[in-house]
Design a protein around this motif. Structure first.
Motif, PDB file in Angstrom:
ATOM      1  N   SER A  34      -0.785   2.057   9.908  1.00 31.11           N
ATOM      2  CA  SER A  34       0.419   1.238   9.780  1.00 31.11           C
ATOM      3  C   SER A  34       0.475   0.474   8.462  1.00 31.11           C
ATOM      4  O   SER A  34       1.530  -0.040   8.078  1.00 31.11           O
ATOM      5  CB  SER A  34       0.499   0.246  10.949  1.00 31.11           C
ATOM      6  OG  SER A  34      -0.612  -0.634  10.924  1.00 31.11           O
ATOM      7  N   ARG A  35      -0.652   0.400   7.752  1.00 28.93           N
ATOM      8  CA  ARG A  35      -0.706  -0.382   6.511  1.00 28.93           C
ATOM      9  C   ARG A  35      -0.067   0.366   5.339  1.00 28.93           C
ATOM     10  O   ARG A  35       0.410  -0.250   4.389  1.00 28.93           O
ATOM     11  CB  ARG A  35      -2.167  -0.702   6.188  1.00 28.93           C
ATOM     12  CG  ARG A  35      -2.372  -1.542   4.933  1.00 28.93           C
ATOM     13  CD  ARG A  35      -1.971  -2.981   5.177  1.00 28.93           C
ATOM     14  NE  ARG A  35      -2.029  -3.802   3.996  1.00 28.93           N
ATOM     15  CZ  ARG A  35      -3.134  -4.411   3.542  1.00 28.93           C
ATOM     16  NH1 ARG A  35      -4.288  -4.273   4.196  1.00 28.93           N
ATOM     17  NH2 ARG A  35      -3.094  -5.172   2.472  1.00 28.93           N
ATOM     18  N   TRP A  36      -0.047   1.679   5.418  1.00 31.46           N
ATOM     19  CA  TRP A  36       0.321   2.479   4.252  1.00 31.46           C
ATOM     20  C   TRP A  36       1.720   3.068   4.376  1.00 31.46           C
ATOM     21  O   TRP A  36       2.100   3.595   5.423  1.00 31.46           O
ATOM     22  CB  TRP A  36      -0.684   3.618   4.057  1.00 31.46           C
ATOM     23  CG  TRP A  36      -2.037   3.135   3.646  1.00 31.46           C
ATOM     24  CD1 TRP A  36      -3.039   2.710   4.479  1.00 31.46           C
ATOM     25  CD2 TRP A  36      -2.527   2.999   2.319  1.00 31.46           C
ATOM     26  NE1 TRP A  36      -4.133   2.328   3.744  1.00 31.46           N
ATOM     27  CE2 TRP A  36      -3.850   2.493   2.409  1.00 31.46           C
ATOM     28  CE3 TRP A  36      -1.997   3.265   1.059  1.00 31.46           C
ATOM     29  CZ2 TRP A  36      -4.641   2.247   1.291  1.00 31.46           C
ATOM     30  CZ3 TRP A  36      -2.773   3.021  -0.062  1.00 31.46           C
ATOM     31  CH2 TRP A  36      -4.071   2.519   0.059  1.00 31.46           C
ATOM     32  N   GLN A  89      -7.994   5.014   9.410  1.00 31.14           N
ATOM     33  CA  GLN A  89      -8.498   3.655   9.564  1.00 31.14           C
ATOM     34  C   GLN A  89      -7.392   2.652   9.859  1.00 31.14           C
ATOM     35  O   GLN A  89      -7.523   1.786  10.732  1.00 31.14           O
ATOM     36  CB  GLN A  89      -9.241   3.253   8.290  1.00 31.14           C
ATOM     37  CG  GLN A  89      -9.850   1.871   8.314  1.00 31.14           C
ATOM     38  CD  GLN A  89     -10.409   1.496   6.948  1.00 31.14           C
ATOM     39  OE1 GLN A  89      -9.663   1.286   5.997  1.00 31.14           O
ATOM     40  NE2 GLN A  89     -11.731   1.435   6.843  1.00 31.14           N
ATOM     41  N   ASP A  90      -6.282   2.767   9.119  1.00 25.75           N
ATOM     42  CA  ASP A  90      -5.201   1.773   9.262  1.00 25.75           C
ATOM     43  C   ASP A  90      -3.861   2.422   8.916  1.00 25.75           C
ATOM     44  O   ASP A  90      -3.274   2.145   7.860  1.00 25.75           O
ATOM     45  CB  ASP A  90      -5.484   0.584   8.350  1.00 25.75           C
ATOM     46  CG  ASP A  90      -4.600  -0.621   8.669  1.00 25.75           C
ATOM     47  OD1 ASP A  90      -3.787  -0.519   9.605  1.00 25.75           O
ATOM     48  OD2 ASP A  90      -4.737  -1.645   7.971  1.00 25.75           O
ATOM     49  N   ARG A 100       0.858  -1.181   0.000  1.00 24.87           N
ATOM     50  CA  ARG A 100       0.000   0.000   0.000  1.00 24.87           C
ATOM     51  C   ARG A 100       0.895   1.233   0.000  1.00 24.87           C
ATOM     52  O   ARG A 100       1.740   1.405   0.885  1.00 24.87           O
ATOM     53  CB  ARG A 100      -0.915   0.040   1.223  1.00 24.87           C
ATOM     54  CG  ARG A 100      -1.907  -1.118   1.319  1.00 24.87           C
ATOM     55  CD  ARG A 100      -3.011  -0.970   0.277  1.00 24.87           C
ATOM     56  NE  ARG A 100      -4.065  -1.954   0.480  1.00 24.87           N
ATOM     57  CZ  ARG A 100      -4.079  -3.174  -0.042  1.00 24.87           C
ATOM     58  NH1 ARG A 100      -3.041  -3.566  -0.785  1.00 24.87           N
ATOM     59  NH2 ARG A 100      -5.079  -3.997   0.168  1.00 24.87           N
TER      60      ARG A 100
END
Length: 520
Positions: free
Chosen positions: A223-225, A220-221, A57
């Motif tokens: 750490s994912r990006w 929302q998230d 991502r």
């Protein structure tokens, strides 16, 4: 030859050998005029990491016109497909036609090869029955490109790589909860269901709003990006380009005048669009330090009998009001109830150097029968010209009575939201080109200032509307003065004959168009 386990493992960890090491390297091979900047070097590095699945991502934020869309939506996609023709790539933008443009460009590159030494073979062959600009497949493989807008669908189409390029068109859409929600629904209901295990996503945009799709995804998230945010001017010591705070980026467009751009667009747009630091719209678009006040100078003899003297001081400059075009912008209230909005009218002057000057104003709760007398008094006091009124009020008594008196009245169209409408005025204030009367003029000036500073959180915004419309009129009707050198160049050749007369007619300024009264 059979490889030992150690040899197989060693080959697995060796760097991948690609025809072109990065999308930028391929871009230069296909188009030698391609400009490569440090910012694009960083973007290339992150795109390679995405291709190698080191990340899955990626968000990329840069100022506009720095090549990020071409590098990602065009070159990166065809670089991937040249490497792996089985990849199913979706290119998404705010509108179908914008997404299809990238699909068309990649298709053209793939079909340009003709066997000659002057063209480069990407190794991409399109299926004969699937060659639409925004939807095509690679012959003999399952890969291809599908382009769609955020209002479209990807139903039944598995996606290995999703490129989301500008989910919102502009500031107006970014300030609209409806458009932000539409983009978010696309992500949740259309994009995510098409992503399988191992799918990769890259989102590129400018950060107009803290609640834009990037903002929501990071909330929302986070750490994912992987986020690559490149401001025009470095603001921290961990700058992605390794710059010191205050150091500008090297632009793909040459030596960009960042300071001039900042003055022109204002602090709000500068922070969001160029620094990738969106500020909430609630955060005070007008700054007290940016609001300037003119001063009266001793009265002189005026050609038009202007009250209060015909010269004023803008800081250290003297302005002759006789040399300024003067007009009014009016915001009418339909009620005199205590809770109703005010009727606000402002008399404005545009100086020869482009300053927008509020000369006088009215801010009162008035019965409709009092609208025209108040506006007429202002107009006559300052010998002003056209009266501008919002189109929704064009059926009012004021417009009728002004017409009966032979006063020109023109429409203003509220074609954007209030915040967007106000931005040109805030840009003028930030650059020192918006001037208000001295505070000693009257209580209405303090009220005007208070309303500007409280916008958009105040109970009333009528003064803001009047100011915003005045900035719009000024932008449409003011032309910069030309220098003596420019005047000489425009008038050349000095020929009194038919050729010279024809040249003068073709280059002589407005060519008969009255820029002060044109209806836009």
């Amino acid at each position: 030859m059979t490889l030992t386990a150690w040899e197989a493992a060693a080959r697995h960890f060796q760097p991948r050998r690609r025809r072109w090491a990065t999308p930028g390297e391929m871009a230069v091979a296909l188009d030698p005029t391609t400009v490569q900047t440090p910012a694009l070097d960083v973007i290339d590095r992150e795109l390679v990491a995405l291709a190698d699945r080191d990340i899955d991502r990626l968000m990329i934020f840069t100022p506009p016109q720095e090549g990020k869309s071409v590098r990602v939506s065009h070159r990166f996609v065809e670089w991937l497909l040249a490497e792996d023709p089985n990849l199913r790539v979706a290119i998404v933008s705010y509108a179908d036609e914008m997404a299809r443009r990238w699909g068309s460009d990649i298709k053209l590159d793939a079909q340009t090869f003709d066997g000659s030494d002057d063209t480069i073979d990407l190794g991409i062959r399109l299926r004969a029955d699937s060659r639409a600009a925004g939807r095509w497949q690679i012959d003999g493989h399952k890969g291809g490109v599908y382009c769609v807008g955020v209002a479209g669908a990807l139903t039944g189409k598995p996606v290995d790589v999703l490129v989301w390029d500008d989910p919102l068109k502009d500031l107006e859409q970014a300030q609209s909860a409806k458009y932000r929600d539409r983009a978010w629904r696309f992500w949740q209901a259309v994009a995510v269901p098409r992503l399988g295990p191992g799918s990769r996503v890259v989102l590129i945009q400018t950060r107009w709003n803290a609640d834009d799709p990037a903002g929501r995804l990071l909330q929302q998230d986070p750490s994912r990006w992987r986020v690559v945010s490149i401001p025009a001017i470095a603001e921290s010591h961990d700058d992605p380009l390794g710059r010191r705070p205050g150091e500008p980026m090297i632009s793909a467009r040459g030596d960009r005048d960042w300071a001039g751009i900042r003055r022109d667009v204002g602090e709000y747009v500068w922070a969001a669009l160029y620094q990738q630091r969106p500020q909430p719209a609630e955060g005070g678009l007008f700054k007290r330090a940016s609001l300037r006040h003119w001063q009266n100078l001793p009265a002189g003899i005026s050609r038009h009998g202007l009250a209060g003297g015909r010269r004023i001081a803008l800081g250290g400059r003297e302005i002759a009001l006789d040399d300024c075009w003067r007009f009014l912008t009016v915001d009418l209230a339909a009620s005199v109830r205590t809770s109703a909005d005010y009727t606000v009218a402002g008399v404005w002057a545009i100086s020869l150097s482009g300053d927008l000057i509020l000369l006088d104003g009215v801010r009162e709760r008035l019965d409709p029968s009092g609208h025209w007398p108040a506006v007429r008094a202002l107009r006559e006091r300052w010998a002003a010209d056209t009266v501008y009124v919002e189109s929704r009020m064009f059926g009012t008594t004021l417009v009728y009575e002004a017409g009966q008196a032979g006063v020109p009245v023109l429409e203003l169209h509220a074609d954007t939201d209030k915040v967007t409408r106000a931005l040109p005025a805030t840009a003028r204030a930030d650059s020192g080109r918006l001037w208000l009367p001295p505070l000693s003029t009257g209580e209405w000036v303090s009220e005007w200032v208070d309303e500007l500073l409280a916008f958009p959180n105040a109970a009333h915004d009528d003064c803001v509307d009047v100011t915003a419309y005045a900035a719009r009129v000024a932008a449409a009707h003011w032309l910069p003065q030309e220098s003596a050198e420019q005047t000489t160049a425009r008038r050349a050749p000095a020929d009194d004959g038919p050729i010279g007369q024809a040249y003068a007619a073709a280059t002589g300024g407005a060519g008969g168009v009255d820029f002060m009264n044109i209806n836009y």
